[in-house]
Design an enzyme around this catalytic site. Structure first.
Site, short mmCIF file in Angstrom:
data_model
loop_
_atom_site.label_atom_id
_atom_site.label_comp_id
_atom_site.label_asym_id
_atom_site.label_seq_id
_atom_site.Cartn_x
_atom_site.Cartn_y
_atom_site.Cartn_z
CG LEU A 147 17.82 18.11 34.08
CD1 LEU A 147 17.41 16.53 34.89
CD2 LEU A 147 16.43 19.13 32.72
CG LEU A 174 27.57 34.77 44.21
CD1 LEU A 174 26.50 35.97 44.84
CD2 LEU A 174 28.68 34.96 46.28
CB SER A 218 17.40 25.71 39.44
OG SER A 218 18.61 24.61 39.10
CG HIS A 228 22.47 26.74 38.47
ND1 HIS A 228 22.62 25.87 38.08
CD2 HIS A 228 21.24 26.87 38.34
CE1 HIS A 228 21.52 24.94 37.45
NE2 HIS A 228 21.06 25.14 38.24
CE1 TYR A 279 29.39 30.44 47.54
CE2 TYR A 279 31.45 30.38 46.20
CZ TYR A 279 30.46 30.74 45.93
OH TYR A 279 29.88 31.20 45.20
C1 LIG Z 1 33.68 35.66 44.58
C2 LIG Z 1 32.70 37.06 44.25
C3 LIG Z 1 31.27 36.31 44.31
C4 LIG Z 1 32.91 37.50 45.75
O1 LIG Z 1 32.51 38.38 45.61
P1 LIG Z 1 33.09 40.16 46.76
O2 LIG Z 1 32.18 40.79 46.91
O3 LIG Z 1 34.17 40.22 45.02
O4 LIG Z 1 33.75 39.86 47.36
P2 LIG Z 1 34.87 40.47 48.66
O5 LIG Z 1 35.66 40.67 47.29
O6 LIG Z 1 33.66 41.86 48.91
O7 LIG Z 1 34.85 39.16 49.89
C5 LIG Z 1 34.13 39.55 51.00
C6 LIG Z 1 35.22 38.09 51.15
O8 LIG Z 1 35.11 37.01 50.79
C7 LIG Z 1 36.36 36.51 50.03
N1 LIG Z 1 36.67 36.24 49.16
C8 LIG Z 1 36.85 36.84 48.34
N2 LIG Z 1 36.42 36.68 46.90
C9 LIG Z 1 37.55 35.17 47.31
C10 LIG Z 1 38.25 33.84 46.97
N3 LIG Z 1 38.65 33.97 45.56
N4 LIG Z 1 38.52 33.35 47.49
C11 LIG Z 1 38.62 33.59 48.62
N5 LIG Z 1 38.29 34.42 49.26
C12 LIG Z 1 37.58 35.05 48.80
C13 LIG Z 1 36.96 38.02 50.97
O9 LIG Z 1 38.63 37.99 50.63
C14 LIG Z 1 36.54 38.41 51.45
O10 LIG Z 1 36.58 38.18 52.86
P3 LIG Z 1 36.68 38.97 54.69
O11 LIG Z 1 35.31 39.59 54.77
O12 LIG Z 1 37.23 38.05 55.11
O13 LIG Z 1 37.83 39.98 54.31
C15 LIG Z 1 33.65 37.49 43.25
O14 LIG Z 1 34.21 38.48 43.30
C16 LIG Z 1 32.79 37.29 42.00
O15 LIG Z 1 31.60 37.97 41.81
N6 LIG Z 1 33.99 36.56 41.34
C17 LIG Z 1 33.73 36.62 39.74
C18 LIG Z 1 32.59 34.61 39.70
C19 LIG Z 1 33.12 33.57 40.51
O16 LIG Z 1 34.14 33.79 40.49
N7 LIG Z 1 32.23 33.68 41.32
C20 LIG Z 1 31.92 32.46 42.79
C21 LIG Z 1 31.82 31.42 41.84
S1 LIG Z 1 30.44 30.99 40.95
#
Ligand SMILES: CC(C)(COP(=O)(O)OP(=O)(O)OC[C@H]1O[C@@H](n2cnc3c(N)ncnc32)[C@H](O)[C@@H]1OP(=O)(O)O)[C@@H](O)C(=O)NCCC(=O)NCCS
Length: 266
Positions: free
Chosen positions: A107, A120, A93, A118, A164
């Site tokens: 908001l 992912l 947002s 917010h 990130y």
């Molecule tokens: C965090 C999240 C979005 C990652 O998406 P994903 O598609 O599973 O990502 P991948 O596991 O394919 O990882 C991609 C890269 O990110 C890194 N990564 C993934 N999860 C990570 C974590 N928790 N901490 C650090 N690095 C991470 C991986 O090591 C990988 O790095 P590389 O490309 O150098 O090997 C997913 O695990 C998720 O939805 N988790 C639950 C919700 C969440 O925590 N969302 C984020 C907060 S809003």
């Protein structure tokens, strides 16, 4: 919401009463990215429940908040669908301050130049396939098409900072928001080189470009106006021509009559 819609990860079963020969074939796109709408809210919340509530008991957006943002600013959300099923999403947002405050959680500030991401999340069965970073990349590219967006911000738990950072976010510092005992890091991503302005922006700079465009439009308008006036004048002249001709013919006739010698008396 139909039962099938409410259970987005179950394959819809075909009714046995429909013979296979008469079944309509719906070909859902293998992979699709699109903004979310309120009808996607339940699927979003299903993913959130598994990803956050089952882990910490809470989640970034509750169902009513998901609906709220998908009503107010659906264009700042993006869903990744595979064969019609939501597998990953981002909800954002607009925000109008440098740093996030508690208000930012609920908001949408339509005049703000910041997009607050917010949440992912990737559906459990689709994690560790690189989908999270791909969706984030597409979302950030998409933001470049929105001229009012200058940056994207988010708050995350410390263990996700490297995740990130790989997507180009930079640490801004500790976030003032805390949820129960959880603390967060605030991160930002500058949205540069808007896609629509990219062509000349580097050399000329956007404001000059707009001025040039305005100047050119004005010039074109005045040329068109001049042409229109000329055409109007020409048509008036063309219309007036027969009149002028007849007038001059009369004049000539008159003069001729005057100058013609009187018939001689016989
Ligand atoms: C965090 C999240 C979005 C990652 O998406 P994903 O598609 O599973 O990502 P991948 O596991 O394919 O990882 C991609 C890269 O990110 C890194 N990564 C993934 N999860 C990570 C974590 N928790 N901490 C650090 N690095 C991470 C991986 O090591 C990988 O790095 P590389 O490309 O150098 O090997 C997913 O695990 C998720 O939805 N988790 C639950 C919700 C969440 O925590 N969302 C984020 C907060 S809003």
């Amino acid at each position: 919401m139909s039962l099938v819609g409410a259970l987005p990860f179950l394959k819809p079963r075909l009714s046995p009463s429909v013979s296979p020969g008469r079944q309509r074939r719906h070909t859902l796109p293998a992979s699709e990215f699109r903004p979310l709408n309120t009808q996607d809210a339940i699927s979003v919340f299903e993913i959130e429940k598994e990803a956050f509530i089952s882990v910490s008991g809470d989640c970034p957006l509750h169902l009513d908040e998901v609906r709220h943002f998908l009503t107010l600013c659906p264009e700042l959300s993006m869903g990744w669908f595979e064969e019609g099923r939501l597998v990953a999403f981002i909800i954002g947002s607009q925000w109008d301050q440098d740093r996030l405050t508690l208000d930012a959680l609920t908001l949408h500030k339509p005049k703000g130049s910041t997009v607050h991401i917010h949440v992912l999340a990737v559906h459990r069965t689709f994690r560790q396939q690189g989908k999270g970073p791909i969706l984030m990349w597409r979302y950030l590219q998409y933001l470049r098409c929105l001229p009012y967006v200058r940056r994207a911000v988010l708050m995350c738990e410390d263990f996700l900072v490297p995740f990130y950072q790989k997507s180009g976010f930079k640490v801004q510092g500790r976030c003032s928001i805390t949820v129960a005992s959880l603390t967060f890091t605030e991160m930002q991503y500058p949205v540069r080189g808007h896609a629509l302005m990219r062509r000349n922006s580097e050399a000329i700079g956007f404001p000059q470009n707009v001025l040039l465009l305005e100047e050119q439009t004005q010039r074109l308008e005045s040329v068109l106006l001049l042409e229109e006036q000329t055409q109007r004048l020409e048509s008036v002249l063309l219309l007036e021509e027969p009149i002028q001709r007849s007038e001059s013919a009369l004049l000539l006739e008159e003069q001729t009559q005057r100058t013609e010698p009187e018939p001689a008396d016989v």
